[in-house]
Design a protein around this motif. Structure first.
Motif, PDB file in Angstrom:
ATOM      1  N   LYS A   2      -8.432  -2.529  -0.547  1.00 22.37           N
ATOM      2  CA  LYS A   2      -7.050  -2.970  -0.500  1.00 22.37           C
ATOM      3  C   LYS A   2      -6.980  -4.487  -0.341  1.00 22.37           C
ATOM      4  O   LYS A   2      -7.902  -5.122   0.151  1.00 22.37           O
ATOM      5  CB  LYS A   2      -6.337  -2.303   0.675  1.00 22.37           C
ATOM      6  CG  LYS A   2      -6.125  -0.825   0.500  1.00 22.37           C
ATOM      7  CD  LYS A   2      -5.373  -0.289   1.687  1.00 22.37           C
ATOM      8  CE  LYS A   2      -5.136   1.197   1.534  1.00 22.37           C
ATOM      9  NZ  LYS A   2      -4.449   1.744   2.693  1.00 22.37           N
ATOM     10  N   LYS A   3      -5.841  -5.027  -0.767  1.00 23.15           N
ATOM     11  CA  LYS A   3      -5.655  -6.477  -0.711  1.00 23.15           C
ATOM     12  C   LYS A   3      -5.803  -7.013   0.712  1.00 23.15           C
ATOM     13  O   LYS A   3      -6.441  -8.039   0.931  1.00 23.15           O
ATOM     14  CB  LYS A   3      -4.294  -6.849  -1.291  1.00 23.15           C
ATOM     15  CG  LYS A   3      -4.087  -8.338  -1.393  1.00 23.15           C
ATOM     16  CD  LYS A   3      -2.784  -8.663  -2.060  1.00 23.15           C
ATOM     17  CE  LYS A   3      -2.643 -10.178  -2.158  1.00 23.15           C
ATOM     18  NZ  LYS A   3      -1.444 -10.571  -2.852  1.00 23.15           N
ATOM     19  N   ASN A   4      -5.218  -6.314   1.699  1.00 22.95           N
ATOM     20  CA  ASN A   4      -5.322  -6.762   3.090  1.00 22.95           C
ATOM     21  C   ASN A   4      -6.770  -6.779   3.568  1.00 22.95           C
ATOM     22  O   ASN A   4      -7.165  -7.670   4.309  1.00 22.95           O
ATOM     23  CB  ASN A   4      -4.483  -5.873   4.012  1.00 22.95           C
ATOM     24  CG  ASN A   4      -3.000  -6.149   3.878  1.00 22.95           C
ATOM     25  OD1 ASN A   4      -2.604  -7.181   3.348  1.00 22.95           O
ATOM     26  ND2 ASN A   4      -2.187  -5.227   4.342  1.00 22.95           N
ATOM     27  N   ASN A   5      -7.551  -5.793   3.143  1.00 24.61           N
ATOM     28  CA  ASN A   5      -8.965  -5.761   3.535  1.00 24.61           C
ATOM     29  C   ASN A   5      -9.737  -6.907   2.893  1.00 24.61           C
ATOM     30  O   ASN A   5     -10.619  -7.484   3.519  1.00 24.61           O
ATOM     31  CB  ASN A   5      -9.597  -4.422   3.166  1.00 24.61           C
ATOM     32  CG  ASN A   5      -9.146  -3.317   4.094  1.00 24.61           C
ATOM     33  OD1 ASN A   5      -8.622  -3.577   5.168  1.00 24.61           O
ATOM     34  ND2 ASN A   5      -9.339  -2.082   3.683  1.00 24.61           N
ATOM     35  N   ARG A   6      -9.423  -7.206   1.635  1.00 24.68           N
ATOM     36  CA  ARG A   6     -10.080  -8.327   0.968  1.00 24.68           C
ATOM     37  C   ARG A   6      -9.748  -9.645   1.649  1.00 24.68           C
ATOM     38  O   ARG A   6     -10.611 -10.500   1.823  1.00 24.68           O
ATOM     39  CB  ARG A   6      -9.689  -8.384  -0.507  1.00 24.68           C
ATOM     40  CG  ARG A   6     -10.673  -7.652  -1.395  1.00 24.68           C
ATOM     41  CD  ARG A   6     -10.406  -7.871  -2.843  1.00 24.68           C
ATOM     42  NE  ARG A   6      -9.538  -6.769  -3.250  1.00 24.68           N
ATOM     43  CZ  ARG A   6      -8.485  -6.864  -4.022  1.00 24.68           C
ATOM     44  NH1 ARG A   6      -8.159  -8.011  -4.539  1.00 24.68           N
ATOM     45  NH2 ARG A   6      -7.759  -5.823  -4.314  1.00 24.68           N
ATOM     46  N   ILE A   7      -8.495  -9.797   2.017  1.00 26.75           N
ATOM     47  CA  ILE A   7      -8.069 -11.018   2.710  1.00 26.75           C
ATOM     48  C   ILE A   7      -8.764 -11.119   4.061  1.00 26.75           C
ATOM     49  O   ILE A   7      -9.251 -12.190   4.439  1.00 26.75           O
ATOM     50  CB  ILE A   7      -6.534 -11.063   2.857  1.00 26.75           C
ATOM     51  CG1 ILE A   7      -5.894 -11.244   1.481  1.00 26.75           C
ATOM     52  CG2 ILE A   7      -6.105 -12.173   3.814  1.00 26.75           C
ATOM     53  CD1 ILE A   7      -4.398 -11.075   1.459  1.00 26.75           C
ATOM     54  N   ARG A   8      -8.852 -10.004   4.782  1.00 25.70           N
ATOM     55  CA  ARG A   8      -9.538  -9.998   6.078  1.00 25.70           C
ATOM     56  C   ARG A   8     -11.009 -10.363   5.897  1.00 25.70           C
ATOM     57  O   ARG A   8     -11.555 -11.168   6.635  1.00 25.70           O
ATOM     58  CB  ARG A   8      -9.415  -8.635   6.750  1.00 25.70           C
ATOM     59  CG  ARG A   8     -10.200  -8.563   8.058  1.00 25.70           C
ATOM     60  CD  ARG A   8     -10.027  -7.255   8.718  1.00 25.70           C
ATOM     61  NE  ARG A   8      -8.669  -7.257   9.237  1.00 25.70           N
ATOM     62  CZ  ARG A   8      -8.256  -6.511  10.232  1.00 25.70           C
ATOM     63  NH1 ARG A   8      -9.073  -5.667  10.790  1.00 25.70           N
ATOM     64  NH2 ARG A   8      -7.022  -6.573  10.664  1.00 25.70           N
ATOM     65  N   SER A  11     -11.308 -14.041   5.028  1.00 25.41           N
ATOM     66  CA  SER A  11     -10.950 -14.869   6.183  1.00 25.41           C
ATOM     67  C   SER A  11     -12.065 -14.888   7.216  1.00 25.41           C
ATOM     68  O   SER A  11     -12.445 -15.954   7.709  1.00 25.41           O
ATOM     69  CB  SER A  11      -9.663 -14.369   6.830  1.00 25.41           C
ATOM     70  OG  SER A  11      -8.594 -14.429   5.929  1.00 25.41           O
TER      71      SER A  11
END
Length: 167
Positions: A2-8, A11
């Motif tokens: 998921k996009k949020n996991n990729r961003i995490r 980061s």
């Protein structure tokens, strides 16, 4: 993913890479980031794969950048093999984190990979005088201090709050 996991992931990896570079810079200011006797403060971060697998690419990239910036003269073999030693160590630490043990033991892969790889870089890329076994002793001692001792301190500092910090 998921996009949020990729961003995490990105980061966490970027933050760890930046911390590695800053701590290596501090080590270089006091003359301990490269050479026959090394004790990079940044190697304490090699305990982080216990808490998050995202530390692995962060440590690898941080080591590449640090070797490019702070190893003088820059030797491509140092950038390649020094960074691979950190990558192998971080991956080994992550693998060992699946087993419950004393925190200092989690850093064994990093200590061993650097102790076995970096002396050959010092001897053959930089041409330092001395034997590979002597370099193994000096690099190994520096890794025990930075990775084993400081890494254990970092582990105990982060352990209680690791779920909040790393998700």
């Amino acid at each position: 993913m998921k996009k949020n996991n990729r961003i995490r992931m990105m980061s966490h990896s970027a933050l760890i890479a930046a911390l590695y570079v800053v701590l290596t810079y501090l080590s270089s200011v006091i003359g301990l980031s490269s050479g026959v006797i090394q004790c990079r403060l940044s190697e304490a971060l090699c305990i982080l794969p216990i808490f998050t697998p995202y530390a692995i690419p962060g440590l690898f990239v941080g080591c590449i950048v640090s070797n490019l910036l702070f190893s003088q003269p820059v030797m491509i073999l140092d950038v390649i093999f020094g960074s691979l030693a950190t990558l192998l160590g971080a991956g080994g630490t992550y693998y060992m984190s699946k087993h419950r043990m004393f925190p200092c033991l989690y850093t064994l892969p990093t200590i061993l990979s650097n102790t076995l790889i970096i002396p050959f870089v010092l001897k053959f890329a930089y041409g330092f005088e001395g034997s590979v076994f002597y370099f193994m002793a000096t690099v190994g001692l520096g890794e025990i201090i930075s990775c084993g001792v400081l890494g254990a301190v970092l582990y105990y500092s982060l352990y209680k709050h690791s779920k909040h910090i790393f998700g």
